[in-house]
Design a protein around this motif. Sequence first.
Motif, PDB file in Angstrom:
ATOM      1  N   GLN A  29      -6.832  15.623  32.730  1.00  0.00           N
ATOM      2  CA  GLN A  29      -8.042  15.038  34.172  1.00  0.00           C
ATOM      3  C   GLN A  29      -9.055  16.101  33.762  1.00  0.00           C
ATOM      4  O   GLN A  29      -8.812  16.942  32.939  1.00  0.00           O
ATOM      5  N   GLN A  30     -10.349  15.251  33.836  1.00  0.00           N
ATOM      6  CA  GLN A  30     -11.423  15.608  33.645  1.00  0.00           C
ATOM      7  C   GLN A  30     -11.980  15.659  34.837  1.00  0.00           C
ATOM      8  O   GLN A  30     -12.302  14.957  35.534  1.00  0.00           O
ATOM      9  N   LEU A  56     -12.634  17.610  37.400  1.00  0.00           N
ATOM     10  CA  LEU A  56     -12.030  18.352  38.515  1.00  0.00           C
ATOM     11  C   LEU A  56     -12.143  19.909  38.879  1.00  0.00           C
ATOM     12  O   LEU A  56     -11.347  20.362  37.176  1.00  0.00           O
ATOM     13  N   GLN A  74      -1.442  14.314  40.115  1.00  0.00           N
ATOM     14  CA  GLN A  74      -2.171  14.055  39.450  1.00  0.00           C
ATOM     15  C   GLN A  74      -3.152  13.177  39.417  1.00  0.00           C
ATOM     16  O   GLN A  74      -4.195  13.109  39.944  1.00  0.00           O
ATOM     17  N   CYS A 117      -4.767  13.264  42.218  1.00  0.00           N
ATOM     18  CA  CYS A 117      -6.074  13.372  42.793  1.00  0.00           C
ATOM     19  C   CYS A 117      -6.808  12.996  42.044  1.00  0.00           C
ATOM     20  O   CYS A 117      -8.386  12.710  42.189  1.00  0.00           O
ATOM     21  N   GLU A 118      -6.728  12.370  40.684  1.00  0.00           N
ATOM     22  CA  GLU A 118      -8.198  11.531  39.564  1.00  0.00           C
ATOM     23  C   GLU A 118      -7.962   9.633  41.413  1.00  0.00           C
ATOM     24  O   GLU A 118      -9.410   9.344  40.396  1.00  0.00           O
ATOM     25  N   SER A 119      -7.391   9.958  41.175  1.00  0.00           N
ATOM     26  CA  SER A 119      -7.965   8.740  41.832  1.00  0.00           C
ATOM     27  C   SER A 119      -8.643   8.854  43.692  1.00  0.00           C
ATOM     28  O   SER A 119      -9.069   7.613  43.883  1.00  0.00           O
ATOM     29  N   PRO A 158     -10.594  12.208  44.143  1.00  0.00           N
ATOM     30  CA  PRO A 158     -10.793  13.626  43.974  1.00  0.00           C
ATOM     31  C   PRO A 158     -10.739  14.412  44.909  1.00  0.00           C
ATOM     32  O   PRO A 158     -11.716  14.135  45.935  1.00  0.00           O
TER      33      PRO A 158
END
Length: 301
Positions: free
Chosen positions: A4-5, A7, A252, A255-257, A259
């Motif tokens: 993941q980038q 956040l 994760q 959280c990516e989906s 944020p």
Amino acid sequence: MKKQQGLPRSSSSRPRSLTDPLVSPLQFVNQETKIEDLETNHFVLVHGGGFGAWCWYKTISLLEDAGFKVSALDLAGSGIHLFDANDITSLPQYAKPLTDFLEKLDNTKKVILVGHDFGGSCISYAMELFPAKIAKAVFLAAAMVKNGQNTLHMFSLKQDGASDLMHQAQTFLYGNGKDQPPTAIDLEKSLLRDLLFNQSPVKDIALASVSVRPIPFAPAMEKLVLTDNYESIRRFYIETRNDNAISLSVQQIMCESNPPEKIFLLKGSDHCPFFSKPQALHKLLFEIARIPPIKNAANQP
């Protein structure tokens, strides 16, 4: 999966410990920080599926010793709540103890909601209803769904061996007969340690083994309707690295989906950091409580 980038992340730097023995929570308090100066000093703790307010006993003690006000609730059919899980047919019914609590809360007061596991969906539902009463929302190894999603959809995203263990541990209950949909999910007691408590002390596993109750099925299937009310509340996510129930990869993905403002990582924690890493969890909750409110010209004097 792709790393993941973008956040913001933090992590517990405490050494791994199976017992994480309790010490004075005052060691975590910045001497310049006064509880009464925080945006709110009131935490509301919402347990996950099958659990109850009882699971927060270490967190309650640590927060209260540090000067916070703490409310831990039993959702419907959980803990000592008298309802039968098989009779709970909707998310509003399941979350009613939480929404009743917030409805009665003084309009001048705000709280920090903390939701664990299925409790993440419950606090999301409450955020939609009572945005003015919630300062921050903390998702602890929790379902953090988007509009139109349900809890089971997110938990079905498992991409590693954790899904096999979860399926082995689950037993569907059919309170209305085998020809009708399931009414609850029970967890096989012999698999609880490997699934939920792989880093937790034996005494806490013993407590859970006699306290965990079936999980209502219908609320987990219900899709949430989330609008700007939900989006207006600051969200924080605490990931649990050694989680066999909701794998880190699934956390994760959520959280990516969807944020949150910031993500924290609890190293050496199983699915239940309130048992396995109580000090580290307390430190992160205190850190989140200390984050100052965002000044907005539209609502600031």
